[in-house]
Motif scaffolding. Structure first.
Motif, short mmCIF file in Angstrom:
data_model
loop_
_atom_site.label_atom_id
_atom_site.label_comp_id
_atom_site.label_asym_id
_atom_site.label_seq_id
_atom_site.Cartn_x
_atom_site.Cartn_y
_atom_site.Cartn_z
N LYS A 135 3.08 5.68 -4.47
CA LYS A 135 3.57 4.99 -5.58
C LYS A 135 4.07 3.80 -5.38
O LYS A 135 4.50 3.57 -4.13
CB LYS A 135 4.82 5.78 -6.25
CG LYS A 135 4.46 7.06 -6.87
CD LYS A 135 5.62 7.77 -7.64
CE LYS A 135 6.77 7.72 -6.97
NZ LYS A 135 7.86 8.55 -7.80
N GLY A 136 3.86 2.68 -6.26
CA GLY A 136 4.38 1.34 -6.19
C GLY A 136 5.73 1.08 -5.45
O GLY A 136 5.79 0.37 -4.62
N GLU A 137 6.34 1.67 -5.99
CA GLU A 137 7.83 1.57 -5.85
C GLU A 137 8.09 1.91 -4.28
O GLU A 137 8.83 1.58 -3.51
CB GLU A 137 8.89 2.45 -6.42
CG GLU A 137 10.49 2.16 -6.33
CD GLU A 137 11.17 2.99 -7.23
OE1 GLU A 137 12.50 2.93 -6.86
OE2 GLU A 137 10.80 3.53 -8.28
N GLU A 138 7.49 3.22 -3.69
CA GLU A 138 7.88 3.76 -2.48
C GLU A 138 7.18 3.03 -1.70
O GLU A 138 7.53 2.71 -0.49
CB GLU A 138 7.38 5.20 -2.66
CG GLU A 138 8.13 6.09 -3.20
CD GLU A 138 7.52 7.67 -3.31
OE1 GLU A 138 6.46 7.79 -2.80
OE2 GLU A 138 8.22 8.45 -3.66
N VAL A 139 6.00 2.31 -1.90
CA VAL A 139 5.35 1.45 -0.83
C VAL A 139 6.14 0.13 -0.77
O VAL A 139 6.30 -0.26 0.41
CB VAL A 139 3.81 1.01 -1.61
CG1 VAL A 139 3.32 0.09 -0.72
CG2 VAL A 139 3.08 2.01 -1.51
N ALA A 140 6.62 -0.33 -1.83
CA ALA A 140 7.39 -1.57 -1.68
C ALA A 140 8.86 -1.14 -0.78
O ALA A 140 9.13 -1.87 -0.07
CB ALA A 140 8.10 -2.20 -2.89
N LEU A 141 9.38 0.01 -1.05
CA LEU A 141 10.50 0.21 -0.38
C LEU A 141 10.14 0.59 0.94
O LEU A 141 10.79 -0.05 1.88
CB LEU A 141 11.34 1.64 -0.83
CG LEU A 141 12.12 1.48 -2.21
CD1 LEU A 141 12.49 3.07 -2.70
CD2 LEU A 141 13.24 0.81 -1.74
N LYS A 142 9.32 1.17 1.51
CA LYS A 142 8.70 1.42 2.81
C LYS A 142 8.39 0.01 3.41
O LYS A 142 9.00 -0.10 4.67
CB LYS A 142 7.45 2.07 2.96
CG LYS A 142 6.78 2.25 4.30
CD LYS A 142 5.66 3.21 4.37
CE LYS A 142 5.07 3.38 5.86
NZ LYS A 142 4.12 4.21 6.02
#
Length: 190
Positions: free
Chosen positions: A22-29
């Motif tokens: 997911k986009g949000e998880e990619v950004a958080l990572k």
């Protein structure tokens, strides 16, 4: 107990090994890896220059805020122009008390956000090392932060929560390394 620097290395390894879609998880990572890289290698120039918050008139009002409102305000303060803040001594005392209070009920997210803000604003508080120790104690053997029941990390909702908490804690540690002698000394020792 492991050192702060060892904890960052462990969290960095966990972040490198987790798969996100997911986009949000990619950004958080990505954010988590940027922060750990900055601490470990001091190669990434990560500066936040937002100026949304001018000052807190009465810091004691933080005590009476709802959790969500407190998180939003403290995050905004952490990203604000430090020079514009007034009542820094009162603010430090209130944030210290709030961090200890939220640690007592096991709210890792609020504790991490408060610690990040305290470090970012260079507020000297009495119990910063106790708060750091509390956060370090929340790291799991895999490297993520937060207490999740055994086997729950594989579930998507739990994974997202662990990722978010891990990045919050890493960001708090990043601010400590960036803004305090303790962080710089820890890196030299580690």
């Amino acid at each position: 107990m492991q050192s702060l620097f060892e904890s960052i290395k462990k969290a960095d390894e966990w972040l490198k090994n987790v798969s996100v879609i997911k986009g949000e998880e990619v950004a958080l990572k990505k954010l988590g890896l940027i922060l750990t890289d900055e601490i470990i290698n001091s190669t990434y120039d990560f500066k936040i220059t937002l100026d949304h918050y001018q000052h807190i008139q009465e810091p004691i009002s933080l005590v009476f805020m709802e959790r969500k409102e407190l998180l939003n305000l403290v995050r905004e303060v952490a990203l604000s122009n430090i020079e514009a803040l007034k009542n820094k001594k009162k603010l430090a005392k209130v944030m210290n008390a709030l961090a200890v209070s939220y640690a007592n009920v096991g709210d890792l997210e609020v504790v991490a956000v408060l610690l990040r803000t305290v470090a970012r604003l260079d507020l000297n508080i009495d119990y910063t090392s106790d708060i750091i120790d509390y956060l370090l104690d929340q790291q799991q053997p895999d490297g993520y932060f937060g207490l999740l029941p055994e086997g729950l990390i594989e579930k998507k909702e739990a994974f997202s929560a662990a990722l978010r908490l891990t990045v919050e804690v890493i960001w708090a540690f990043y601010e400590i390394f960036l803004n305090s002698e303790e962080g710089r000394e820890e890196k030299e020792i580690g």
